[in-house]
Design a protein around this motif. Structure first.
Motif, PDB file in Angstrom:
ATOM      1  N   TRP A   1       0.810  -1.223   0.000  1.00  0.00           N
ATOM      2  CA  TRP A   1       0.000   0.000   0.000  1.00  0.00           C
ATOM      3  C   TRP A   1       0.840   1.268   0.000  1.00  0.00           C
ATOM      4  N   LEU A   2       2.139   1.119   0.138  1.00  0.00           N
ATOM      5  CA  LEU A   2       3.009   2.273   0.291  1.00  0.00           C
ATOM      6  C   LEU A   2       3.884   2.457  -0.945  1.00  0.00           C
ATOM      7  N   GLN A   3       3.597   3.486  -1.705  1.00  0.00           N
ATOM      8  CA  GLN A   3       4.407   3.823  -2.876  1.00  0.00           C
ATOM      9  C   GLN A   3       5.377   4.930  -2.487  1.00  0.00           C
ATOM     10  N   LEU A   4       6.614   4.805  -2.906  1.00  0.00           N
ATOM     11  CA  LEU A   4       7.652   5.764  -2.532  1.00  0.00           C
ATOM     12  C   LEU A   4       7.960   6.712  -3.676  1.00  0.00           C
ATOM     13  N   PRO A   5       8.202   7.976  -3.342  1.00  0.00           N
ATOM     14  CA  PRO A   5       8.612   8.925  -4.376  1.00  0.00           C
ATOM     15  C   PRO A   5      10.074   8.691  -4.744  1.00  0.00           C
ATOM     16  N   GLU A   6      10.449   9.174  -5.913  1.00  0.00           N
ATOM     17  CA  GLU A   6      11.864   9.166  -6.278  1.00  0.00           C
ATOM     18  C   GLU A   6      12.569  10.108  -5.310  1.00  0.00           C
ATOM     19  N   GLY A   7      13.744   9.742  -4.895  1.00  0.00           N
ATOM     20  CA  GLY A   7      14.440  10.613  -3.964  1.00  0.00           C
ATOM     21  C   GLY A   7      15.836  10.133  -3.688  1.00  0.00           C
ATOM     22  N   SER A   8      16.454  10.793  -2.749  1.00  0.00           N
ATOM     23  CA  SER A   8      17.851  10.504  -2.455  1.00  0.00           C
ATOM     24  C   SER A   8      18.029   9.482  -1.336  1.00  0.00           C
ATOM     25  N   VAL A   9      16.937   8.967  -0.784  1.00  0.00           N
ATOM     26  CA  VAL A   9      17.025   7.979   0.287  1.00  0.00           C
ATOM     27  C   VAL A   9      17.010   6.583  -0.320  1.00  0.00           C
ATOM     28  N   ARG A  10      17.906   5.736   0.124  1.00  0.00           N
ATOM     29  CA  ARG A  10      17.961   4.348  -0.346  1.00  0.00           C
ATOM     30  C   ARG A  10      17.305   3.447   0.687  1.00  0.00           C
ATOM     31  N   PHE A  11      16.248   2.763   0.293  1.00  0.00           N
ATOM     32  CA  PHE A  11      15.548   1.840   1.175  1.00  0.00           C
ATOM     33  C   PHE A  11      16.184   0.461   1.054  1.00  0.00           C
ATOM     34  N   LEU A  12      16.667  -0.044   2.177  1.00  0.00           N
ATOM     35  CA  LEU A  12      17.335  -1.346   2.210  1.00  0.00           C
ATOM     36  C   LEU A  12      16.305  -2.455   2.365  1.00  0.00           C
ATOM     37  N   SER A  13      16.530  -3.543   1.695  1.00  0.00           N
ATOM     38  CA  SER A  13      15.610  -4.684   1.743  1.00  0.00           C
ATOM     39  C   SER A  13      15.894  -5.538   2.979  1.00  0.00           C
ATOM     40  N   PRO A  14      14.921  -6.363   3.386  1.00  0.00           N
ATOM     41  CA  PRO A  14      15.177  -7.276   4.506  1.00  0.00           C
ATOM     42  C   PRO A  14      16.379  -8.194   4.252  1.00  0.00           C
ATOM     43  N   SER A  15      16.585  -8.623   3.012  1.00  0.00           N
ATOM     44  CA  SER A  15      17.736  -9.502   2.746  1.00  0.00           C
ATOM     45  C   SER A  15      19.060  -8.753   2.927  1.00  0.00           C
ATOM     46  N   GLU A  16      19.103  -7.468   2.596  1.00  0.00           N
ATOM     47  CA  GLU A  16      20.316  -6.684   2.836  1.00  0.00           C
ATOM     48  C   GLU A  16      20.522  -6.463   4.328  1.00  0.00           C
ATOM     49  N   LEU A  17      19.446  -6.220   5.057  1.00  0.00           N
ATOM     50  CA  LEU A  17      19.524  -5.897   6.485  1.00  0.00           C
ATOM     51  C   LEU A  17      19.840  -7.107   7.357  1.00  0.00           C
ATOM     52  N   THR A  18      19.437  -8.286   6.941  1.00  0.00           N
ATOM     53  CA  THR A  18      19.665  -9.493   7.745  1.00  0.00           C
ATOM     54  C   THR A  18      20.953 -10.210   7.350  1.00  0.00           C
ATOM     55  N   ARG A  19      21.664  -9.645   6.436  1.00  0.00           N
ATOM     56  CA  ARG A  19      22.914 -10.222   5.959  1.00  0.00           C
ATOM     57  C   ARG A  19      24.033 -10.070   6.993  1.00  0.00           C
ATOM     58  N   ASP A  20      24.947 -11.020   7.026  1.00  0.00           N
ATOM     59  CA  ASP A  20      26.131 -10.926   7.875  1.00  0.00           C
ATOM     60  C   ASP A  20      26.978  -9.752   7.404  1.00  0.00           C
ATOM     61  N   TRP A  21      27.529  -9.002   8.331  1.00  0.00           N
ATOM     62  CA  TRP A  21      28.254  -7.773   8.020  1.00  0.00           C
ATOM     63  C   TRP A  21      29.753  -7.957   7.795  1.00  0.00           C
ATOM     64  N   HIS A  22      30.316  -9.073   8.193  1.00  0.00           N
ATOM     65  CA  HIS A  22      31.772  -9.240   8.236  1.00  0.00           C
ATOM     66  C   HIS A  22      32.481  -8.981   6.903  1.00  0.00           C
ATOM     67  N   ASP A  23      31.893  -9.380   5.790  1.00  0.00           N
ATOM     68  CA  ASP A  23      32.527  -9.176   4.485  1.00  0.00           C
ATOM     69  C   ASP A  23      32.327  -7.756   3.955  1.00  0.00           C
ATOM     70  N   LEU A  24      31.570  -6.932   4.667  1.00  0.00           N
ATOM     71  CA  LEU A  24      31.198  -5.605   4.173  1.00  0.00           C
ATOM     72  C   LEU A  24      31.822  -4.479   4.974  1.00  0.00           C
ATOM     73  N   ARG A  25      32.779  -4.787   5.815  1.00  0.00           N
ATOM     74  CA  ARG A  25      33.296  -3.816   6.779  1.00  0.00           C
ATOM     75  C   ARG A  25      34.464  -2.985   6.284  1.00  0.00           C
ATOM     76  N   GLY A  26      34.809  -3.055   5.031  1.00  0.00           N
ATOM     77  CA  GLY A  26      36.002  -2.439   4.485  1.00  0.00           C
ATOM     78  C   GLY A  26      36.262  -0.998   4.852  1.00  0.00           C
ATOM     79  N   GLU A  27      35.252  -0.170   5.065  1.00  0.00           N
ATOM     80  CA  GLU A  27      35.475   1.243   5.340  1.00  0.00           C
ATOM     81  C   GLU A  27      35.250   1.626   6.799  1.00  0.00           C
TER      82      GLU A  27
END
Length: 163
Positions: free
Chosen positions: A111-137
């Motif tokens: 029911w929720l449509q999002l406008p185009e914009g500068s905010v990036r909405f993260l998906s549940p699969s991105e959010l529940t992912r292990d972080w260890h391989d993504l810590r480079g910075e």
């Protein structure tokens, strides 16, 4: 291949997100803190999204004393969703409350449509992912906090309640 990182997009390497420096809200006393994304802009975004979708904003919480995100509850009829946004980077997510008062990541409601914009909405699969391989910075100070708080997922880092 790295894409340039602006504060409007996640760093990406070979289609993999990389956690940017400062995403946790922690930094060294020897470095300048990241600027905060405007509380007013978050509120305007929430009210705009609610209005465009025939809903209302029933709750807004911008107190970041012990967390690194803003939150708002958007409701329409008998449906509601929490919208969370990191205070240093324009990364947002949808969630529901769990029984302990925490958040459970959900997909964008139909029911929720999002406008185009500068905010990036993260998906549940991105959010529940292990972080260890993504810590480079992440900075050494952030890694110290991560070691102390022991998060297991990207979502626990991007939207944390560490003090």
């Amino acid at each position: 291949m790295f894409e340039e990182c602006s504060r409007t997009q996640l760093r990406v390497k070979d289609d993999e997100m990389i956690l940017p420096r400062g995403i946790t809200g922690f930094w060294s006393v020897n470095t300048a803190p990241l600027p905060l994304l405007e509380e007013k802009a978050f509120c305007q975004m929430c009210y705009s999204i609610a209005l465009e979708n025939g809903g209302t904003v029933t709750e807004v919480d911008t107190d970041t004393a012990i967390r690194n995100f803003y939150s708002a509850k958007l409701s329409r009829y008998d449906q509601s969703v929490f919208l969370l946004q990191n205070i240093h980077y324009p990364y947002a997510a949808f969630a529901q409350r769990d029984t302990s008062g925490g958040f459970i990541w959900i997909s964008q409601p139909e029911w929720l449509q999002l406008p185009e914009g500068s905010v990036r909405f993260l998906s549940p699969s991105e959010l529940t992912r292990d972080w260890h391989d993504l810590r480079g910075e992440l900075s050494p100070e952030e890694l110290d906090q991560i070691h102390y708080w022991n998060p297991q997922t990207v979502g626990e880092i991007v939207f944390n309640t560490w003090d």
